[in-house]
Motif scaffolding. Structure first.
Motif, PDB file in Angstrom:
ATOM      1  N   GLU A 109       0.822  -1.209   0.000  1.00 37.62           N
ATOM      2  CA  GLU A 109       0.000   0.000   0.000  1.00 37.62           C
ATOM      3  C   GLU A 109       0.855   1.259   0.000  1.00 37.62           C
ATOM      4  N   ASP A 146      -7.057 -14.133   4.226  1.00 38.42           N
ATOM      5  CA  ASP A 146      -6.083 -13.592   5.173  1.00 38.42           C
ATOM      6  C   ASP A 146      -4.988 -12.763   4.512  1.00 38.42           C
ATOM      7  N   VAL A 147      -5.013 -12.682   3.193  1.00 38.07           N
ATOM      8  CA  VAL A 147      -3.978 -11.911   2.498  1.00 38.07           C
ATOM      9  C   VAL A 147      -4.678 -11.012   1.478  1.00 38.07           C
ATOM     10  N   ALA A 148      -4.328  -9.724   1.479  1.00 40.22           N
ATOM     11  CA  ALA A 148      -4.967  -8.802   0.536  1.00 40.22           C
ATOM     12  C   ALA A 148      -4.294  -8.912  -0.825  1.00 40.22           C
ATOM     13  N   HIS A 162       2.614 -14.151   6.371  1.00 41.09           N
ATOM     14  CA  HIS A 162       2.233 -13.345   7.514  1.00 41.09           C
ATOM     15  C   HIS A 162       0.793 -13.566   7.943  1.00 41.09           C
ATOM     16  N   TRP A 165       0.769 -16.109  10.429  1.00 42.92           N
ATOM     17  CA  TRP A 165       1.282 -15.633  11.716  1.00 42.92           C
ATOM     18  C   TRP A 165       0.162 -14.931  12.475  1.00 42.92           C
ATOM     19  N   HIS A 166      -0.604 -14.096  11.771  1.00 41.12           N
ATOM     20  CA  HIS A 166      -1.751 -13.432  12.397  1.00 41.12           C
ATOM     21  C   HIS A 166      -2.710 -14.455  12.980  1.00 41.12           C
TER      22      HIS A 166
ATOM     23  N   GLU B 110      -9.453  -3.769   2.634  1.00 41.25           N
ATOM     24  CA  GLU B 110      -9.033  -5.154   2.515  1.00 41.25           C
ATOM     25  C   GLU B 110      -7.653  -5.395   3.133  1.00 41.25           C
ATOM     26  N   ASN B 111      -6.779  -4.391   3.062  1.00 40.88           N
ATOM     27  CA  ASN B 111      -5.408  -4.630   3.513  1.00 40.88           C
ATOM     28  C   ASN B 111      -5.226  -4.463   5.018  1.00 40.88           C
ATOM     29  N   TYR B 113      -5.573  -5.774   8.783  1.00 38.86           N
ATOM     30  CA  TYR B 113      -5.813  -6.950   9.612  1.00 38.86           C
ATOM     31  C   TYR B 113      -6.131  -6.455  11.005  1.00 38.86           C
ATOM     32  N   SER B 115      -7.446  -7.941  14.779  1.00 39.50           N
ATOM     33  CA  SER B 115      -7.833  -9.092  15.571  1.00 39.50           C
ATOM     34  C   SER B 115      -8.620  -8.607  16.774  1.00 39.50           C
ATOM     35  N   ASP B 184       1.995  -5.811  11.420  1.00 39.03           N
ATOM     36  CA  ASP B 184       1.191  -6.152  12.585  1.00 39.03           C
ATOM     37  C   ASP B 184      -0.286  -5.946  12.282  1.00 39.03           C
ATOM     38  N   CYS B 185      -0.576  -4.897  11.540  1.00 38.43           N
ATOM     39  CA  CYS B 185      -1.970  -4.531  11.293  1.00 38.43           C
ATOM     40  C   CYS B 185      -2.340  -4.576   9.816  1.00 38.43           C
ATOM     41  N   HIS B 186      -1.398  -4.903   8.971  1.00 37.26           N
ATOM     42  CA  HIS B 186      -1.714  -5.003   7.544  1.00 37.26           C
ATOM     43  C   HIS B 186      -1.502  -6.422   7.067  1.00 37.26           C
ATOM     44  N   LYS B 187      -2.214  -6.765   6.009  1.00 37.06           N
ATOM     45  CA  LYS B 187      -2.068  -8.128   5.512  1.00 37.06           C
ATOM     46  C   LYS B 187      -1.875  -8.109   4.006  1.00 37.06           C
TER      47      LYS B 187
ATOM     48  N   ARG C  47     -14.987 -13.308   2.995  1.00 39.47           N
ATOM     49  CA  ARG C  47     -14.632 -13.610   4.384  1.00 39.47           C
ATOM     50  C   ARG C  47     -15.659 -14.571   4.954  1.00 39.47           C
TER      51      ARG C  47
END
Lengths: 259, 187, 579
Positions: A109, A146-148, A162, A165-166, B110-111, B113, B115, B184-187, C47
């Motif tokens: 991004e 889980d992956v964009a 990753h 991992w999340h 979308e990008n 993450y 939790s 940590d916060c992006h996927k 999802r």
């Protein structure tokens, strides 16, 4: 509670890859693409413009005739532990090293698409999206949530799955644990390898198979002399394999590497 | 500058302020109504007192979000009260077994993450910290969708910011010294 | 009051200054950034709740146990339950969406045409024999007085764990030959000598690679045979006899005799044991006929079941068996690329993982096993009724009820009360006798494997096995200078993601490609990446060229596309010319 997370010692994730067990089947490459929503090649893509976060190269000892012997070497982002060349060159700060895991992360991004990092990476482990990502009609249903997916014009690379991992971290929290269970966090290529040639784990935990593999006298790292402290260890009992991977002269490894 | 010039300039300032504050939000946001006239307050009183009675975690730690119709029709197979809202809900969704298309105020790109379980169980954050006092509201606020980005204008929380922006996440993480890496916060 | 140009500028300046104190410009900047993140055309993964489903991979007889990670009901990735999968199996969940998939076919019309023509000698060619549907075919052919054809009349199974030395003459032992998990587990315990012209994926990991001159595989086998018969000496033959537990793999016609002399039959090479079959089926089943044994011009109607074919038989071997007078060929296939090119009716079928089918015994398994490939997704083709079910089609022709055959087979296994069932979700093993027939059937349908310890089995090699490959001297090296080396058999339909191996890297030879040594490529005037024509005495085929110094001079490695196999299968010598 937050202080607790801070106290957990930093992990140093890495791999040990046994070159003598790799038969070049390519399972790791397709498993990686499935896991990370890497699209199939555009019709004009070649081995220079494709997207293969992990790529198996065929190398040989350079001998002619019946003395020629080959080996397969999977190459992925080496997750440099020190002075990762891609991090320092990025004008966008789109690459960072996670101090908690040692994983070199790429942020599509933020990426401008200048490809400076690709030029800087000595392992050719970074790939550029030359085309819009497209999947055959209906196949987008099989994408991993889980992956964009990335867009055209950005660089991407291996991040040790990753998304997994999340998920492992969320599962650990759900079970009230501080540490993730090593069995929950295995990158797709490691899981897919039919001959068990790849081990993944914490290099700073001497009990893991990965750390043991790294300590083996027959193990080596790619272009170690550059001082980037890569976290991917290779292992081979064959002298010529160990030598070729240190590429004493620029270009020598490339001449004999195909794939 | 002459007095006249100052007046013209001020008219320009005032016109822009008016357009920017009053006109612009009308143009940029499109207001949608939620498919069901839902009251958190009634449900909190009668069905379950805790948020995760309906907004549950799954066994693997993932957050299920807005409950699906199954959960609703568990109680609302037939009308339980006499409100019009409930009657409409049963007629339009429960009987035809059609999933209501809820508009999610907190929808992230979308990008991103995020939790829930890490924030709720590990960091012990209250739901209200980000979602505001939704649990005690009697009606669902209108969903004001940004015409360009497609996201909600507001999440009606009281985190001090109009929406769950990255700045809001980073500010909190920085405060708790938990700012490690982008992934940590992006996927 | 008169307005001047100056006033307009002042007003505009005021408006700009004022706008900076409104949310509008800042909102627009953020929105533009957000909009660019949601670039149109980039799909959004759905999802939902993550679940695991289990099945058995139907793409080859290895039938690996598969755990599918599903979002809701949709599988998003596959993994092996016992170790890794091959790249084809890993991407099996993409197959239903393959753009080259055959989606429509005139099923009723084909049925009527077959009915009309059936008395002229009907036959069915089963390229994945040993399944329950194979029994349906055999029963149907018995009732129609037709022939049931399979590539081999007497298949064999190998017990790799009993071998100490393996000599493979060009067989892809470590590359799709058996079940990856089994082969890798046994690999530590045997010495592998790989004799072949190219350094294949198996040769790279062999303990010893003997580089043969291209085209001398048969001579090498004869040499070993001669040594074993005491006519001459050979180092390899001595190695094979030294430890008393060795066998030879390959397709040279001398190999069965070599294995007999090595004492491998009954010890390492055994008859595959099949899971129990209902008694009435056995009584009313046609014999298995090898295609090569069928007299020429005797088949008027040929049905070909290509679903997950374990091998490809070049059309050159099939065509002479058909009657000269307008034969009727019906194929059941997932793509138009295979035998459908030669068929009047190409009927589409369900593909893995949409289909329900059991899996033929694996070549490296001596246990009788039974496992069902359970559908993970509903048929993607609309309407699903547009897909042909080969078992029902053939069953209906002969009046043999076929739709319940899997259940009948499962009941027969249950009745035998032998063996145990292993469920993949929990790895639990339950003896069959502790289960009711319904519970047994239910676990089979949730991804499970039934097996029982092998019984005593002895196998005598078939007396004479004529080879499919005809005598070679008719081909001259002057016209056709190169010798073709074939890639191991791959599934006919592969995921679009295989471009990672075929196009975005040169790891595997793409089905439509040939690989040449740089010297041969120069002589043939074909540069790397060029289009070219592959020519044999049978015909021509358009190919793409890879120049690869690992290919020995005088040889050409050819990809596995049916077109290439059709022209190269029966012919050893080829020529590559610029397109």
């Amino acid at each position: 509670m937050i202080a607790e997370t801070k106290k957990t010692p930093a992990a140093r994730y890495g791999m040990s890859i046994d070159v003598d067990r790799c038969n070049g089947c390519g399972s790791c490459m397709v498993a990686c693409a499935v896991e990370n929503n890497v699209p199939p090649a555009a019709s004009g893509a070649t081995d220079r413009t494709g997207l293969t976060w992990i790529r198996v190269f065929r190398i040989d000892n350079g001998a002619e005739g019946s003395g020629r012997r080959s080996a397969f070497v999977p190459v992925l982002c080496q997750h440099c532990g020190k002075d990762a060349p891609c991090v320092s060159v990025c004008p966008q700060q789109a690459v960072d090293v996670d101090p908690a895991t040692g994983i070199v992360g790429q942020m599509p991004e933020r990426c401008l698409g200048c490809r400076y990092c690709m030029a800087a990476c000595p392992y050719h482990a970074r790939y550029f999206n030359w085309w819009d990502p497209t999947w055959p009609a209906g196949m987008e249903k099989t994408l991993n949530p889980d992956v964009a997916p990335r867009m055209r014009g950005v660089v991407e690379k291996c991040n040790f799955c990753h998304g997994r991992w999340h998920a492992a971290k969320a599962k650990a929290v759900a079970n009230g644990k501080n540490e993730i269970d090593p069995a929950d966090y295995i990158p797709a290529c490691v899981e897919a390898c039919p001959s068990g040639a790849i081990h993944f784990g914490k290099l700073n935990d001497p009990a893991t198979e990965t750390a043991q593999g790294a300590r083996d006298p027959d193990s080596f790292r790619m272009l170690e002399s550059l001082g980037t402290d890569p976290k991917i260890y290779y292992h081979s009992k064959k002298n010529w394999v160990r030598e070729i991977s240190s590429a004493p002269r620029p270009g020598l490894a490339k001449e004999n590497a195909r794939g | 500058m002459t007095l006249r010039g100052t007046i013209v300039f001020s008219i320009g300032v005032l016109a822009a302020l008016g357009a920017g504050w009053a006109g612009f939000p009308r143009v940029i946001y499109q207001t949608h109504r939620q498919p069901v006239d839902f009251s958190h307050q009634i449900h909190a009183d009668k069905a379950g007192s805790k948020c995760d009675d309906c907004h549950a975690f799954r066994a693997d730690g993932t957050f299920a979000g807005v409950p699906t119709l199954d959960k609703c029709s568990g109680c609302h197979a037939a009308a339980m009260g006499s409100t019009v809202a409930e009657k409409n809900f049963i007629e339009r969704f429960v009987t035809p077994q059609r999933e209501p298309e809820w508009l999610v105020y907190a929808r992230q790109p979308e990008n991103v993450y995020f939790s829930h379980i890490t924030h709720v169980k590990r960091a012990n954050l209250k739901c209200e910290r980000c979602h505001g006092n939704q649990g005690t509201s009697n009606t669902l606020p209108p969903f004001q969708q940004d015409r360009i980005s497609g996201y909600s204008r507001d999440i009606w929380g009281h985190a001090g910011r109009p929406a769950m922006t990255m700045d809001a996440c980073v500010a909190c993480h920085r405060q708790s010294h938990l700012e490690h890496s982008c992934l940590d916060c992006h996927k | 009051m008169t307005n001047s140009r100056r006033d307009i500028f002042k007003f505009a300046g005021g408006a700009v200054a004022g706008a900076l104190f409104t949310p509008a410009p800042w909102r627009l900047i953020t929105d533009t950034a957000l909009w660019s993140e949601n670039w149109p055309g980039i799909p959004r993964p759905a999802r939902g709740e993550i679940r695991a489903k289990f099945t058995n991979c139907a793409l080859c007889p290895a039938g690996c146990a598969v755990r599918a990670r599903c979002v809701g009901e949709q599988p998003v990735s596959l993994a092996g339950v016992h170790g890794g999968l091959c790249p084809f199996g890993l991407t099996g969940h993409h197959l239903p969406y393959h753009p080259a998939r055959l989606k429509q076919g005139p099923i009723e019309e084909a049925k009527a045409a077959v009915r009309k023509r059936a008395p002229d000698g009907i036959a069915i060619l089963d390229l994945n024999p040993g399944r329950t549907v194979s029994w349906t075919y055999r029963r149907a052919m018995a009732s129609l007085q037709g022939l049931y054809l399979a590539p081999e009349s007497q298949p064999v199974a190998y017990d790799l764990s009993a071998a100490k030395t393996v000599l493979s003459i060009g067989a892809p032992l470590l590359d799709g030959w058996g079940t990856p998990a089994n082969v890798n587990a046994a690999r530590q315990n045997f010495r592998l000598i790989q004799a072949e012209a190219v350094e294949s994926r198996t040769a790279v990991l062999a303990d010893e690679w003997i580089p043969l001159a291209p085209g001398t595989e048969r001579a090498f086998a004869q040499e070993i045979l001669g040594a074993l018969q005491g006519e001459r000496t050979s180092v390899v033959a001595r190695e094979l006899t030294a430890d008393g537990s060795s066998f030879v793999l390959g397709d040279a016609p001398e190999i069965p005799e070599i294995n007999r002399l090595l004492g491998a039959y009954g010890k390492i090479i055994v008859a595959p044991s099949e899971a129990p079959v209902p008694e009435p089926w056995k009584k009313s089943a046609a014999a298995i006929t090898r295609l090569a044994d069928v007299p020429d011009h005797s088949i008027g109607v040929l049905l070909i079941d290509e679903s997950n074919a374990a091998s490809y038989i070049p059309w050159h071997f099939i065509e002479p068996k058909l009657t000269g007078d307008n034969p009727l060929v019906v194929t059941f296939a997932a793509t138009r690329g295979g035998y459908a090119r030669h068929a009047q009716y190409a009927l589409p079928i369900a593909v893995y993982p949409e289909l329900t089918d059991d899996i033929a015994p694996a070549v490296d398994s001596i246990h009788p096993t039974f496992r069902i490939s359970v559908p993970l997704v509903a048929p993607v083709v609309t309407p699903p009724a547009g897909l042909a079910n080969p078992a029902d089609f053939v069953g209906a022709l002969a009046g043999v009820p076929a739709s319940n055959a899997l259940r009948e087979r499962a009941d027969a296994i249950h009745k035998s009360a032998e063996g145990a069932i292993v469920t993949y979700a929990d790895g639990k093993e339950t003896p069959v006798k502790d289960l009711t027939a319904d519970a047994f059937w239910k676990s089979l349908n949730q991804g499970a494997r039934w097996d029982r310890p092998p019984g005593l089995s002895s196998l005598v090699p078939a007396a004479s096995r004529s080879t499919l490959r005809p005598a070679e001297p008719i081909e001259s090296s002057a016209d056709l200078p190169l010798i073709a080396i074939r890639e191991p058999h791959n599934p006919a339909l592969v995921s679009p993601l295989m471009t990672k191996l075929y196009q975005e890297s040169g790891l595997r030879l793409a089905p439509n490609r040939v690989a040449l040594n740089p010297d041969d490529a120069r002589a043939a005037h074909v540069p790397n990446g060029a289009r070219a024509v592959l020519q044999t005495r049978i015909g021509r085929c358009s190919v793409e060229v890879t120049v690869d110094p690992a290919v020995p001079p005088g040889a050409v490695q050819v990809g596995g596309s049916p077109g290439i196999q059709d022209v190269c299968g029966p012919a050893a010598r080829v020529k590559v010319v610029p397109a």
